[in-house]
Design a protein around this motif. Structure first.
Motif, PDB file in Angstrom:
ATOM      1  N   ASP A  34     -51.223  33.298 -30.529  1.00  0.00           N
ATOM      2  CA  ASP A  34     -50.357  33.404 -31.260  1.00  0.00           C
ATOM      3  C   ASP A  34     -50.191  32.019 -32.315  1.00  0.00           C
ATOM      4  N   THR A  38     -49.516  31.367 -37.493  1.00  0.00           N
ATOM      5  CA  THR A  38     -48.362  30.675 -38.042  1.00  0.00           C
ATOM      6  C   THR A  38     -48.752  29.179 -38.350  1.00  0.00           C
ATOM      7  N   ASP A  78     -47.691  25.562 -41.195  1.00  0.00           N
ATOM      8  CA  ASP A  78     -47.903  25.485 -42.709  1.00  0.00           C
ATOM      9  C   ASP A  78     -49.063  24.220 -42.800  1.00  0.00           C
ATOM     10  N   LYS A 113     -53.359  25.071 -41.494  1.00  0.00           N
ATOM     11  CA  LYS A 113     -53.208  26.402 -40.704  1.00  0.00           C
ATOM     12  C   LYS A 113     -53.015  27.220 -41.977  1.00  0.00           C
ATOM     13  N   GLN A 114     -52.029  27.148 -42.719  1.00  0.00           N
ATOM     14  CA  GLN A 114     -51.796  28.073 -43.868  1.00  0.00           C
ATOM     15  C   GLN A 114     -52.985  28.133 -44.797  1.00  0.00           C
ATOM     16  N   ARG A 120     -55.747  30.182 -43.216  1.00  0.00           N
ATOM     17  CA  ARG A 120     -55.221  31.850 -43.295  1.00  0.00           C
ATOM     18  C   ARG A 120     -55.456  32.432 -44.370  1.00  0.00           C
ATOM     19  N   ASN A 163     -45.012  35.420 -47.624  1.00  0.00           N
ATOM     20  CA  ASN A 163     -44.264  34.734 -46.281  1.00  0.00           C
ATOM     21  C   ASN A 163     -45.350  33.616 -45.985  1.00  0.00           C
ATOM     22  N   ASN A 176     -48.480  33.841 -43.038  1.00  0.00           N
ATOM     23  CA  ASN A 176     -48.198  33.932 -41.814  1.00  0.00           C
ATOM     24  C   ASN A 176     -48.200  35.455 -41.320  1.00  0.00           C
ATOM     25  N   ASP A 202     -48.067  36.469 -38.144  1.00  0.00           N
ATOM     26  CA  ASP A 202     -47.192  36.700 -36.769  1.00  0.00           C
ATOM     27  C   ASP A 202     -46.028  37.899 -37.314  1.00  0.00           C
TER      28      ASP A 202
END
Length: 172
Positions: A17, A21, A23, A26-27, A30, A124, A127, A129
């Motif tokens: 998980d 999500t 910032d 990681k953001q 994604r 969003n 994200n 999740d």
């Protein structure tokens, strides 16, 4: 772990998980992933799927390389009736995926499946999740007196922490 399926660019990946999500890097990962790959399905697995080795919620992401994501279908895997969690002695069974297989070709929203357009995900912060919109969380209400009590306890804890910090600074 990435496992490429027989059909060229089709692939699946298992992610905790926490990868869905966050910032910063990681953001950006994604965002790149969703613009370079069509993430068409995310299967949300329960926390206990990899017990006793890990207790984090895990997701199966199915995607096709080389085309952007337009919408993502989510499927929430539910524990068998009467079972509270998976364990080493009660692992997940292949037969438990029968309802997912049946749903896969039809893609109809229901209490276990929902879809989200990529525009909403981008708005969003990329994200992934996304909680099941069909599961209603119970609304917790408090009386004014209960809220004042909670606030008082919170202020007391804050005062204690500030005093502790002051004592720590004075001792240096």
């Amino acid at each position: 772990m990435i496992r490429y399926l027989r059909d060229g660019g089709r692939a699946a990946i298992v992610l905790p998980d926490g990868s869905l999500t966050g910032d910063g890097v990681k953001q950006r990962i994604r965002e790149e992933f969703l613009t370079q790959c069509n993430v068409h399905t995310i299967v949300r697995l329960p926390n206990s799927v990899f017990q006793p080795y890990a207790s984090v919620a895990t997701n199966l992401l199915f995607f096709t390389k080389g085309e952007p994501t337009h919408e993502i279908w989510y499927w929430e895997h539910k524990l068998p009736e009467g079972q509270k969690s998976y364990s080493k002695t009660k692992p997940i069974q292949k037969s438990e995926f029968a309802s997912l297989k049946e749903w896969w070709g039809k893609r109809v929203e229901n209490e276990q499946a929902w879809r989200v357009p990529v525009e909403k995900i981008a708005e969003n912060g990329w994200n992934l999740d996304i909680k099941n919109p069909f599961v209603k969380e119970e609304e917790v209400t408090h009386t004014t007196a209960e809220l004042l009590d909670k606030l008082s306890v919170s202020f007391k804890k804050s005062d204690e922490l500030i005093a502790e910090l002051r004592n720590g600074l004075a001792g240096k």
